[in-house]
Design a protein around this motif. Structure first.
Motif, PDB file in Angstrom:
ATOM      1  N   GLN A 101       1.037  -1.217   0.014  1.00 58.59           N
ATOM      2  CA  GLN A 101      -0.027   0.067   0.111  1.00 58.59           C
ATOM      3  C   GLN A 101       0.935   1.281  -0.140  1.00 58.59           C
ATOM      4  OE1 GLN A 101      -3.443   0.082  -0.166  1.00 58.59           O
ATOM      5  NE2 GLN A 101      -3.121   2.228  -0.482  1.00 58.59           N
ATOM      6  N   ALA A 102       0.791   2.100  -1.248  1.00 54.38           N
ATOM      7  CA  ALA A 102       1.594   3.334  -1.213  1.00 54.38           C
ATOM      8  C   ALA A 102       0.843   4.545  -0.916  1.00 54.38           C
ATOM      9  CB  ALA A 102       2.102   3.196  -2.508  1.00 54.38           C
ATOM     10  N   SER A 103       1.285   5.530  -0.180  1.00 52.14           N
ATOM     11  CA  SER A 103       0.502   6.697   0.212  1.00 52.14           C
ATOM     12  C   SER A 103       1.451   7.696  -0.085  1.00 52.14           C
ATOM     13  CB  SER A 103      -0.075   6.490   1.635  1.00 52.14           C
ATOM     14  OG  SER A 103       0.952   6.356   2.435  1.00 52.14           O
ATOM     15  N   GLY A 104       1.067   9.034   0.153  1.00 53.87           N
ATOM     16  CA  GLY A 104       1.689  10.305   0.331  1.00 53.87           C
ATOM     17  C   GLY A 104       1.942  11.087  -0.895  1.00 53.87           C
ATOM     18  N   GLY A 105       1.364  10.528  -2.164  1.00 51.83           N
ATOM     19  CA  GLY A 105       1.146  11.576  -3.201  1.00 51.83           C
ATOM     20  C   GLY A 105       0.441  12.723  -3.127  1.00 51.83           C
ATOM     21  N   GLY A 106       0.260  13.469  -4.105  1.00 51.85           N
ATOM     22  CA  GLY A 106      -0.292  14.875  -4.142  1.00 51.85           C
ATOM     23  C   GLY A 106       0.131  15.873  -4.841  1.00 51.85           C
ATOM     24  N   LEU A 107      -0.513  17.089  -4.876  1.00 51.50           N
ATOM     25  CA  LEU A 107       0.002  18.246  -5.489  1.00 51.50           C
ATOM     26  C   LEU A 107       1.182  19.011  -4.901  1.00 51.50           C
ATOM     27  CD1 LEU A 107      -0.413  20.202  -8.106  1.00 51.50           C
ATOM     28  CD2 LEU A 107      -2.393  21.047  -6.847  1.00 51.50           C
ATOM     29  N   VAL A 108       2.098  19.486  -5.385  1.00 51.78           N
ATOM     30  CA  VAL A 108       2.932  20.135  -4.516  1.00 51.78           C
ATOM     31  C   VAL A 108       3.628  21.109  -5.765  1.00 51.78           C
ATOM     32  CG1 VAL A 108       5.033  18.719  -5.238  1.00 51.78           C
ATOM     33  CG2 VAL A 108       4.988  20.038  -3.161  1.00 51.78           C
ATOM     34  N   GLN A 109       3.941  22.502  -5.182  1.00 50.44           N
ATOM     35  CA  GLN A 109       4.388  23.521  -6.093  1.00 50.44           C
ATOM     36  C   GLN A 109       6.084  22.978  -6.321  1.00 50.44           C
ATOM     37  OE1 GLN A 109       3.979  27.113  -4.164  1.00 50.44           O
ATOM     38  NE2 GLN A 109       1.858  27.200  -4.968  1.00 50.44           N
ATOM     39  N   PRO A 110       6.444  23.463  -7.323  1.00 50.50           N
ATOM     40  CA  PRO A 110       7.934  23.035  -7.847  1.00 50.50           C
ATOM     41  C   PRO A 110       8.835  23.925  -6.437  1.00 50.50           C
ATOM     42  CG  PRO A 110       6.772  24.307  -9.767  1.00 50.50           C
ATOM     43  CD  PRO A 110       5.917  24.142  -8.574  1.00 50.50           C
ATOM     44  N   TRP A 135       4.255  -5.384  -6.371  1.00 48.34           N
ATOM     45  CA  TRP A 135       3.881  -4.090  -6.661  1.00 48.34           C
ATOM     46  C   TRP A 135       2.941  -3.428  -5.940  1.00 48.34           C
ATOM     47  CZ3 TRP A 135       7.270  -1.458 -10.144  1.00 48.34           C
ATOM     48  CH2 TRP A 135       7.905  -2.379 -10.939  1.00 48.34           C
ATOM     49  N   GLY A 136       3.205  -2.211  -5.551  1.00 47.94           N
ATOM     50  CA  GLY A 136       1.964  -1.367  -5.024  1.00 47.94           C
ATOM     51  C   GLY A 136       0.992  -0.745  -6.276  1.00 47.94           C
ATOM     52  N   ARG A 137      -0.051  -0.291  -5.834  1.00 50.60           N
ATOM     53  CA  ARG A 137      -0.898   0.320  -6.662  1.00 50.60           C
ATOM     54  C   ARG A 137      -0.402   1.647  -7.467  1.00 50.60           C
ATOM     55  NH1 ARG A 137      -7.074  -0.757  -5.733  1.00 50.60           N
ATOM     56  NH2 ARG A 137      -7.250   0.066  -7.588  1.00 50.60           N
ATOM     57  N   GLY A 138       0.386   2.279  -6.820  1.00 52.98           N
ATOM     58  CA  GLY A 138       0.845   3.549  -7.139  1.00 52.98           C
ATOM     59  C   GLY A 138       0.144   4.729  -6.729  1.00 52.98           C
ATOM     60  N   THR A 139       0.789   5.908  -6.567  1.00 57.39           N
ATOM     61  CA  THR A 139       0.422   7.024  -5.836  1.00 57.39           C
ATOM     62  C   THR A 139       0.967   8.223  -6.827  1.00 57.39           C
ATOM     63  OG1 THR A 139       0.251   8.286  -3.838  1.00 57.39           O
ATOM     64  CG2 THR A 139       2.558   7.209  -4.528  1.00 57.39           C
ATOM     65  N   LEU A 140       0.088   9.001  -7.249  1.00 60.37           N
ATOM     66  CA  LEU A 140       0.263  10.280  -8.075  1.00 60.37           C
ATOM     67  C   LEU A 140       0.862  11.219  -7.714  1.00 60.37           C
ATOM     68  CD1 LEU A 140      -0.227  11.508 -11.030  1.00 60.37           C
ATOM     69  CD2 LEU A 140      -2.441  12.435 -10.355  1.00 60.37           C
ATOM     70  N   VAL A 141       1.854  11.752  -7.892  1.00 62.43           N
ATOM     71  CA  VAL A 141       2.624  13.174  -7.655  1.00 62.43           C
ATOM     72  C   VAL A 141       2.562  13.963  -8.835  1.00 62.43           C
ATOM     73  CG1 VAL A 141       5.008  13.963  -7.100  1.00 62.43           C
ATOM     74  CG2 VAL A 141       4.103  11.670  -6.040  1.00 62.43           C
ATOM     75  N   THR A 142       2.089  15.279  -8.534  1.00 60.80           N
ATOM     76  CA  THR A 142       1.918  16.181  -9.322  1.00 60.80           C
ATOM     77  C   THR A 142       2.527  17.216  -8.971  1.00 60.80           C
ATOM     78  OG1 THR A 142      -0.192  15.506 -10.026  1.00 60.80           O
ATOM     79  CG2 THR A 142       0.362  17.677 -10.745  1.00 60.80           C
ATOM     80  N   VAL A 143       3.673  17.814  -9.733  1.00 56.86           N
ATOM     81  CA  VAL A 143       4.405  18.921  -9.361  1.00 56.86           C
ATOM     82  C   VAL A 143       4.057  20.195 -10.241  1.00 56.86           C
ATOM     83  CG1 VAL A 143       6.654  20.155  -8.942  1.00 56.86           C
ATOM     84  CG2 VAL A 143       6.311  17.612  -8.579  1.00 56.86           C
ATOM     85  N   SER A 144       3.397  21.297  -9.808  1.00 61.02           N
ATOM     86  CA  SER A 144       2.798  22.340 -10.712  1.00 61.02           C
ATOM     87  C   SER A 144       2.560  23.445  -9.916  1.00 61.02           C
ATOM     88  CB  SER A 144       1.590  21.690 -11.317  1.00 61.02           C
ATOM     89  OG  SER A 144       1.086  22.893 -12.031  1.00 61.02           O
ATOM     90  N   SER A 145       2.700  24.650 -10.614  1.00 53.48           N
ATOM     91  CA  SER A 145       2.413  26.012  -9.623  1.00 53.48           C
ATOM     92  C   SER A 145       1.014  26.292 -10.078  1.00 53.48           C
ATOM     93  CB  SER A 145       3.350  26.976 -10.093  1.00 53.48           C
ATOM     94  OG  SER A 145       3.324  27.322 -11.514  1.00 53.48           O
TER      95      SER A 145
END
Length: 120
Positions: free
Chosen positions: A4-13, A110-120
């Motif tokens: 189980q993967a966790s911790g992804g999200g939207l973050v600024q550069p 394998w874990g199912r994946g967690t999305l990391v988005t780096v954007s302003s």
């Protein structure tokens, strides 16, 4: 065995995120733990890996910014990501080589994946 993967999200550069991946199920031990990622339109790539002895490896693109660690007692691995860039945007997957009781060779999970988005 489930990862189980966790911790992804939207973050600024320039920001930071910490990914976690915990394994559960019938596990005797875990040796190699890894993080991969797949960016839109690109192939999956190995981001970082850590052996049960603590030796680490990193993709050139993340050296000096990312740090992989593990807690073998908790059957968990982590990826601290600092100085994030838009090109780090991807789905991040964890993977582990797991030994079951009585087995001489590990199975890869394998874990199912967690999305990391780096954007302003």
């Amino acid at each position: 065995v489930q990862l189980q993967a966790s911790g992804g999200g939207l973050v600024q550069p320039g920001g930071s995120l910490r990914l976690s991946c915990a394994a559960s199920g019938s596990i005797r031990s875990i040796d190699y733990m890894r993080w991969y990622r797949r960016a839109p339109g690109k192939q999956r790539e190995l981001v970082a890996g850590i052996t049960n002895g603590g030796s680490t490896t990193y993709a050139d693109s993340v050296k000096g910014r990312f740090a992989i660690s593990r807690d073998s007692a908790k059957k968990a691995q982590y990826l601290q990501m600092n100085s994030l860039k838009p090109e780090d945007t991807a789905v991040y997957y964890c993977a582990m080589n797991v030994y079951h009781s009585g087995s001489a060779y590990p199975d890869n999970y394998w874990g199912r994946g967690t999305l990391v988005t780096v954007s302003s």
